[in-house]
Design an enzyme around this catalytic site. Structure first.
Site: not given
Ligand code: MIG
Length: 800
Positions: A405, A408, A483
């Site tokens: 996650d 980016e 998200d």
């Molecule tokens: O700033 O890890 O898209 O699936 O549950 C949020 C917490 C960070 C974004 C991800 C989401 C995940 C969440 N993450």
């Protein structure tokens, strides 16, 4: 680019007249009087690569996107010239280069113009960063439509849109946002019933304009790097997509459990909560294969650690879950907490593996753990180091899959929500700034993760999922769309995005079913599950701060309906697995948008609600509240309504009933669909009998079924079976022939064959060319079923 063509011309530099050209193997280099060079490489008979240099110096030819195993080679390359043009002709296309200004045009061999430069290549020098802004504009043909570009949250047909690529963490993203988490600079153009593709392999920020600024012009440009693109000729969209996928690669076959239903939340903790969740699935007889641990399982969000208060014995817990049929998937983010006592930080610091700013300091940024540094995943040594850290998680703790996650990369509380542009990257030895590395950072993290998981899960197959990626990232990971929101609009987006990703080489994709932010109503959750079971990746995930999202949370009715659809997915696992095989082996996307299915039917050009799942299912989600059905388009051909076997002649729009417990599903006539019994998780049962649902057709139709061990690598040594079925239907007879290629010995003993839509009563039968009695094949008149040995080669049923 700017709206006024005059200004556009004035503000830019252009190649001048051609002074020489030279062939060198598969490439031809053209040089203009003002020093511009264009290299056209014949990659395949149907694929040319174009690279431009403005001062005679090409960059080191390096790409993260191109798959080393791509097919290349051509059979014809003719170079000819006349007064005005130079021509490159292959076995499938012709490319014309104008002597006056180096503009190019592509034709098929029937002299149909496919694509031509408008202004063509031009550039603007970048004083601030050095190099150029590189630009390309093409004339768009009458009636031309556009598809592709990865995860863009907009209408499926891109005509009239302007979009860009700069991987961004977009919490609760809105429709029509130009940039999301992924960069897939590949699109398909379709006109005159012929399709081509453009892959602009440039990792800087890229921009695409599809007749938005000017109605007849399509353009693409980048904030740096080279004008470096591939022209891919179809003429079928299917061919463009498979060639692009071959060029940028596809994954190895995932383990079958990864195709089951998965449940996630931010976050399930402590252990008791996870156990309760697991019990919830089994108690409710709701199939589920994987549970996800989000960031709270870690110790202060430090990667590769555990919060021992919540999870005192992770290995034991993971094993116990596994005994109950659940795989555990854990999240890993790129930010490494600045903390001298944290081993990974200290080690990475010592090895000099973290990204630095232009003048030397570390790139520091705030993410979940607080102040962090970030590994430079574009450095091969760093990737290897990262991969090795999975030893504890995978080999020692028993985690079966990893979820990347925030790659980016996302940074909190700063403008732009990412690294500043001056950050330095290795880029596999092609040192550069973040301007060039930003869009591939996530893909390289996913790559390092994939290598690590693969190494430590062996002899099983790895499963990984990533949020950010670039073209070619599909080789290393599955993906989800980030998200989203619990809204009907986002259900519509989910459908479009997953089809679009499939067209862009990225089939193994899904959405946060039910929506990440906000809470769905039971109705929305139900409709989303109905769509989600037809997506290659099927996971419920939510932010957890808007209420619960377990299927039983919404009451009995929703539980029963969603269970029915998840059970359908489990029944269709052999069918879906076969579609994965065709994706991984033959580059064929798992979902086929209608325009992919039948590009000659103009009705399909703007249709994106309906899609083909695998090869034979037509599916259309319900995307509105309070409805008992919907209008949808049935593409040409004859289709069976999955629920009642009513036959429909396609090529028209139709109202289809679909109360909350139903959705429009159709099966193409002639199809043979392999099905498993319902299981609570993959490999719960030793399956000895496969169901084959045969949908009668007056004519011929082929279907395939792929089988192997569902995990591991024996299939690479030939331990698989590809069963090809050939159906021949006549008015009073039906023949099903099976050819088995492969040497895999499964548990399969029999096949239960069910006939749908037979226009006659079965009176006699032969199996493997010998007459048999109907009793001996267990004929059941009521259900139109018979039972055969799994290795039957020829079945004939006759009405007399
Ligand atoms: O700033 O890890 O898209 O699936 O549950 C949020 C917490 C960070 C974004 C991800 C989401 C995940 C969440 N993450």
């Amino acid at each position: 680019m700017i709206t006024n063509t005059e200004l556009e011309k004035k503000g830019n530099l252009f190649p001048s007249k051609l002074v020489s050209y030279e062939q060198n193997g598969d490439s031809i280099c053209f040089t203009s009087e003002n020093g511009v060079q264009l290299i056209i490489t014949v990659v395949r008979d149907s694929m040319l690569r174009f690279r431009y240099a403005t001062d005679g110096i090409f960059e080191n030819d390096f790409s993260y996107a191109i798959d080393e195993d791509q097919s290349h080679g051509y059979s014809v390359l003719d170079l000819t010239e006349d007064e005005e043009f130079i021509w490159i002709t292959t076995e499938q296309i012709k490319c014309r280069i104008n002597r006056v200004d180096m503009r190019t045009a592509m034709f098929d061999l029937e002299d149909q113009l496919i694509l031509q430069d408008e202004l063509g290549f031009h550039w603007e020098e970048s004083f601030e960063f050095g190099g150029n802004y590189v630009k390309m504009s093409k004339n768009s043909m009458d009636g031309e439509n556009f598809y592709g570009l990865g995860d863009k949250p907009t209408t499926f047909n891109l005509k009239g849109k302007r979009l860009s690529n700069w991987n961004t963490d977009q919490y609760a993203f809105g429709k029509d946002l130009p940039e999301l988490y992924k960069t897939i600079p590949f699109y398909i153009g379709l006109h005159s019933a012929k399709a081509y593709g453009i892959f602009f392999d440039n990792t800087f920020k890229t921009h695409f304009d599809f007749c938005h600024e000017r109605r007849h012009i399509t353009s693409f440009w980048a904030d740096g790097g080279e004008m470096n693109y591939y022209f891919i000729y179809g003429p079928k969209i299917a061919e463009v997509v498979t060639k692009y996928t071959n060029l940028t690669g596809r994954p190895e076959l995932p383990p079958m459990w990864a195709l089951g239903y998965h449940q996630s939340k931010w976050s399930y903790y402590p252990e008791a909560k996870v156990k309760e969740l697991a019990a919830g699935f089994r108690d409710n007889k709701f199939p589920c294969d994987a549970l996800y641990l989000d960031i709270d399982y870690m110790d202060g969000f430090r990667c590769f650690t555990w919060n021992k208060d919540y999870f005192p014995e992770p290995k034991r817990m993971v094993e116990e879950l596994e005994d109950d049929g659940f795989k555990t998937v854990a999240i890993i983010d790129p930010g490494i907490k600045i903390d001298e006592k944290y081993e990974i930080f200290a080690d990475g610091l010592e090895k000099d593996y973290f990204c630095k700013r232009a003048d030397g300091p570390y790139m520091r940024g705030k993410v979940w753990p607080g102040n962090c540094v970030f590994p430079d995943f574009t450095n091969p040594e760093v990737r290897e180091w990262w991969a090795d850290h999975y030893k504890t998680l995978i080999a020692e703790t028993g985690i079966k899959g990893v979820w990347n996650d925030m790659n980016e990369p996302a940074v909190m509380e700063v403008p732009g929500k990412t690294f500043p542009l001056d950050v330095r990257h290795d880029y596999d030895g092609n040192r550069c700034s973040h301007r060039k590395a930003h869009n591939i950072y996530g893909m390289q993290m996913a790559r390092a993760t994939y290598e690590g998981v693969k190494k430590y899960i062996f002899p099983k197959r790895p499963f990984t999922i990533t949020r950010a990626s670039y073209s070619g990232g599909q080789r290393f990971s599955s993906t989800w769309t980030g998200d989203n929101l619990a809204s009907w609009e986002h259900l519509w987006l989910a459908n479009t995005q997953i089809q679009r990703l499939g067209m862009s080489g990225f089939s193994f994709a899904g959405t946060d079913i039910g929506g990440f932010a906000d809470q769905p109503t039971g109705e929305l959750f139900t409709r989303w599950i109905q769509l989600g079971v037809f997506h290659p990746f099927c996971r419920v995930h939510s932010s957890g701060d808007h209420g619960e999202q377990e299927p039983w949370y919404f009451g009995e009715e929703v539980l029963d309906i969603t269970r029915k659809f998840v059970e359908l997915r489990y029944q269709l696992l052999p069918y879906l697995y076969t579609a994965f095989y065709q994706y991984c082996e033959d580059n064929v996307p798992i979902l086929k948008p209608l325009v992919y299915f039948d590009q000659e039917d103009v009705q399909t050009h703007y249709r994106a609600d309906e899609f083909i799942f695998g090869n034979h299912f037509l599916v259309c989600p319900i995307q509105e509240p309070n409805v008992q059905g919907r209008r949808m388009y049935i593409p040409r051909g004859r289709w069976y309504n999955f629920w009642n076997d009513a036959v429909i002649e396609g090529g028209k729009e139709l109202w289809v009933d679909a109360a909350l417990d139903s959705m429009p599903i159709f099966v193409k006539e002639g199809a043979i669909i392999p099905k498993y019994p319902v299981q609570q998780y993959v490999d719960e049962l030793e399956i000895e009998e496969l169901s084959l649902d045969v949908y009668y057709k007056n004519g011929k139709q082929n279907s395939v079924y792929y089988e192997d061990d569902h995990d591991g690598y024996d299939y690479k040594m030939g331990l698989f079976n590809l069963r090809s079925f050939k159906l021949t239907g006549k008015s009073k007879e039906i023949i099903v022939q099976q050819h088995v290629a492969g040497t895999y010995e499964s548990n399969l003993k029999t096949m239960k064959v069910t006939f749908h839509g037979l226009p006659f009563e079965i009176k006699s039968a032969s199996v493997n060319n010998e007459d048999v009695s109907l009793e001996s094949i267990g004929y059941d008149k009521e259900s139109n079923t018979i039972i055969l040995q799994e290795n039957f080669t020829d079945l004939r049923l006759i009405s007399e």
